[in-house]
Design an enzyme around this catalytic site. Structure first.
Site, mmCIF file in Angstrom:
data_model
loop_
_atom_site.group_PDB
_atom_site.id
_atom_site.type_symbol
_atom_site.label_atom_id
_atom_site.label_comp_id
_atom_site.label_asym_id
_atom_site.label_seq_id
_atom_site.Cartn_x
_atom_site.Cartn_y
_atom_site.Cartn_z
ATOM 1 N N GLU A 19 0.819 -1.216 0.000
ATOM 2 C CA GLU A 19 0.000 0.000 0.000
ATOM 3 C C GLU A 19 0.858 1.274 0.000
ATOM 4 O O GLU A 19 0.405 2.337 0.418
ATOM 5 C CB GLU A 19 -0.940 -0.007 1.197
ATOM 6 N N SER A 209 -6.687 -2.367 2.283
ATOM 7 C CA SER A 209 -7.156 -1.819 1.006
ATOM 8 C C SER A 209 -7.688 -2.889 0.067
ATOM 9 O O SER A 209 -7.614 -2.768 -1.146
ATOM 10 C CB SER A 209 -6.037 -1.024 0.317
ATOM 11 N N ARG A 245 -26.232 -4.462 4.142
ATOM 12 C CA ARG A 245 -25.635 -3.218 3.678
ATOM 13 C C ARG A 245 -24.267 -3.031 4.329
ATOM 14 O O ARG A 245 -24.054 -3.405 5.489
ATOM 15 C CB ARG A 245 -26.559 -2.058 4.042
ATOM 16 N N ASN A 334 -17.256 -6.329 10.469
ATOM 17 C CA ASN A 334 -16.410 -6.970 9.469
ATOM 18 C C ASN A 334 -14.936 -6.776 9.816
ATOM 19 O O ASN A 334 -14.155 -7.728 9.823
ATOM 20 C CB ASN A 334 -16.717 -6.399 8.080
ATOM 21 N N SER A 346 -11.980 8.561 0.427
ATOM 22 C CA SER A 346 -12.047 7.912 1.737
ATOM 23 C C SER A 346 -13.320 8.269 2.487
ATOM 24 O O SER A 346 -13.768 9.410 2.481
ATOM 25 C CB SER A 346 -10.838 8.302 2.575
#
Length: 378
Positions: A19, A209, A245, A334, A346
């Site tokens: 990243e 990411s 969602r 999550n 972002s």
């Protein structure tokens, strides 16, 4: 403080993870937002092989473009922290040149300023995972964001789920797959994963990411997905897919310790199968970001984000990501990201702006919170 009446902030970016370019893009946003009439700014980039290199204070050069982003390269002079601190308790930088074999040239050594606070913007391994935080702790320097243990645990998706489950936070069904387990008994691993059903998401445990993630809908594709994830990390997690969602909540710790839970944000993926690396950083055509999200159970999700932050022992900032089902009001965490990006796409700064912290105020608050903390155990 050193060469001015302003506190000195070292903005640190680049790094050795995959990243690298995203970290540089984050630095572009932070450098542009810092009030440089209030803070003395020293930008330092870390090359892909670990050299610390002074960089220009020019945010524009670090932004992502259509074909990629900025890479920090060795340019002769390097910089490091001196061991220990000055008589007034601040760490000092030292600048030096190296020879062709990378050895410092004694005659080139010269002292730099003392540093009041570091703003680390290193995503992924060797930056967001507690390793850099440990170096800064040993150097006796304050820094923005989470400490060693919270950074390390949150970076590892298996450990995060284990800690949050113990705190009573729902995290869904999952299994871990180490490189050793995979090499020793592939059939046994696949049989264990079969209990999760399909589809599943196969992820490197400590990459960020969305790098190395595969959505698997056919059992025959599972082995290849594990191999692909192992290219990024010897530790892999396989998660059962959860309908719902994609909801996010940003947490900001104020200098006095109060936690601000932002209005919720929502990611809606239209063209891609999931919110992958390309969608996050190279275009919004297939992704819609909404904030504030229209959620009937927003207060419960915000409280779960606060509990997750506390359970991990986080500091400064974090973004907590959920899957949420409107019909039942149920949700799972999550993951928890202790260094959410500050790129133009972002969600974290977008959510905190809705909480009354537009980007420059957000950056200033993070620096002030870091300056308010003692170094060492806390």
């Amino acid at each position: 403080m050193s060469f001015s009446d302003r506190p000195v902030v070292l903005v640190l970016f680049g790094g050795q993870s995959s990243e690298h370019e995203i970290s540089c893009a984050t630095a572009a946003g932070v450098l542009e937002a810092i009030d440089q009439t209030r803070w003395e700014v020293i930008p330092v980039g870390i090359t892909r092989d670990g050299h610390w290199v002074p960089q220009p204070n020019d945010p524009a050069r670090y932004r992502l473009g259509e074909t990629g982003g900025y890479e920090v390269l060795s340019q002769g002079e390097q910089v490091s922290f001196l061991s220990g601190t000055t008589s007034d308790g601040h760490p000092r930088l030292v600048y030096f040149q190296v020879d062709e074999e990378g050895r410092p040239l004694a005659e080139s050594l010269h002292p730099g300023p003392v540093v009041d606070v570091v703003f680390p913007l290193l995503h992924g391994p060797f930056g967001e995972d507690g390793t850099l935080q440990g170096l800064l702790e040993l150097s006796g320097v304050r820094y923005v964001g989470c400490g060693v243990s919270a950074s390390a645990v949150a970076m590892d998706k298996r450990l995060t789920k284990t800690v949050l489950e113990d705190a009573g936070i729902p995290v869904g069904r999952w299994e871990g797959v180490s490189a050793r387990q995979w090499q020793a008994d592939r059939e046994g691993v696949l049989a264990r994963l079969d209990r999760l059903g399909l589809p599943v998401f196969v992820k490197p445990c400590r990459a960020g990411s969305s790098l190395g993630i595969t959505r698997v809908t056919d059992a025959g594709e599972l082995a290849a997905a594990i191999e692909a994830a192992h290219e990024h990390d010897p530790q892999v997690i396989v998660e059962a897919a959860h309908a719902g969602r994609e909801i996010e909540c940003g947490i900001l710790q104020l200098p006095g310790g109060e936690l601000v839970a932002s209005p919720l944000g929502e990611i809606t993926v239209t063209d891609a199968q999931f919110y992958d690396y390309e969608s996050k950083y190279f275009g919004q055509g297939g992704v819609q970001l909404s904030c504030p999200a229209q959620v009937n159970h927003a207060a419960a999700i915000q409280e779960a984000a606060r509990v997750s932050f506390e359970a991990l022992g986080a500091e400064g900032l974090a973004r907590v990501d959920f899957f949420y089902q409107e019909e039942t009001g149920s949700y799972i965490v999550n993951e928890v990201n202790t260094l959410p990006g500050f790129t133009p796409y972002s969600m974290y700064p977008t959510m905190l702006a809705q909480a009354g912290y537009p980007y420059p105020k957000l950056v200033a608050t993070l620096l002030e919170e870091a300056m308010s903390r003692p170094v060492g155990l806390r």
